[in-house]
Design a protein around this motif. Structure first.
Motif, mmCIF file in Angstrom:
data_model
loop_
_atom_site.group_PDB
_atom_site.id
_atom_site.type_symbol
_atom_site.label_atom_id
_atom_site.label_comp_id
_atom_site.label_asym_id
_atom_site.label_seq_id
_atom_site.Cartn_x
_atom_site.Cartn_y
_atom_site.Cartn_z
ATOM 1 N N SER A 10 0.847 -1.248 0.122
ATOM 2 C CA SER A 10 0.128 0.040 -0.101
ATOM 3 C C SER A 10 0.807 1.054 -0.005
ATOM 4 N N PHE A 11 0.346 2.577 -0.182
ATOM 5 C CA PHE A 11 1.109 3.605 -0.074
ATOM 6 C C PHE A 11 0.093 4.716 0.181
ATOM 7 N N ALA A 18 5.426 4.170 2.087
ATOM 8 C CA ALA A 18 4.595 2.937 1.262
ATOM 9 C C ALA A 18 4.998 1.622 2.439
ATOM 10 N N ALA A 41 1.091 7.999 -8.661
ATOM 11 C CA ALA A 41 0.192 7.036 -9.563
ATOM 12 C C ALA A 41 0.841 5.900 -9.647
ATOM 13 N N ASP A 42 2.119 5.811 -9.575
ATOM 14 C CA ASP A 42 3.078 4.565 -9.810
ATOM 15 C C ASP A 42 3.032 3.804 -8.498
ATOM 16 N N MET A 43 2.755 4.149 -7.515
ATOM 17 C CA MET A 43 2.966 3.332 -6.367
ATOM 18 C C MET A 43 1.529 2.805 -5.861
ATOM 19 N N THR A 44 1.308 1.528 -6.976
ATOM 20 C CA THR A 44 -0.031 1.139 -6.635
ATOM 21 C C THR A 44 0.471 -0.216 -6.159
ATOM 22 N N ALA A 45 -0.663 -0.918 -5.246
ATOM 23 C CA ALA A 45 -0.489 -2.123 -4.911
ATOM 24 C C ALA A 45 -0.088 -3.163 -5.862
ATOM 25 N N SER A 47 2.733 -3.519 -7.357
ATOM 26 C CA SER A 47 3.960 -3.067 -8.143
ATOM 27 C C SER A 47 5.110 -3.390 -7.285
ATOM 28 N N THR A 69 6.151 -1.995 -12.910
ATOM 29 C CA THR A 69 5.003 -3.164 -12.790
ATOM 30 C C THR A 69 5.199 -4.443 -13.524
#
Length: 69
Positions: A10-11, A18, A41-45, A47, A69
């Motif tokens: 998560s972030f 993070a 936006a790049d810090m998605t669960a 990744s 990703t």
């Protein structure tokens, strides 16, 4: 300095922290600061990430330095 691979769990964009699961650790997660040059936006669960552990190899010194990703 050690660099480790991790999975983003998560972030929090408010604190730029993070929660990551380091590779080889099936259940333990660690909260680490994130390089602000990485877009939120790049810090998605789910990744993948590189975590730099700093000079002391201690989780409190760690930072997420790259994400893909």
């Amino acid at each position: 300095m050690a660099t480790l691979r991790a999975l983003i769990v998560s972030f929090d964009a408010g604190t730029w922290i993070a929660t990551v699961r380091l590779d080889g650790s099936p259940a333990q997660t660690v909260d680490v600061p994130t390089n602000r040059a990485i877009a939120a936006a790049d810090m998605t669960a789910g990744s993948r990430a590189i975590v730099d552990t700093g000079d002391h190899n201690h989780p409190a010194d760690a930072v997420v330095t790259a994400v893909w990703t």
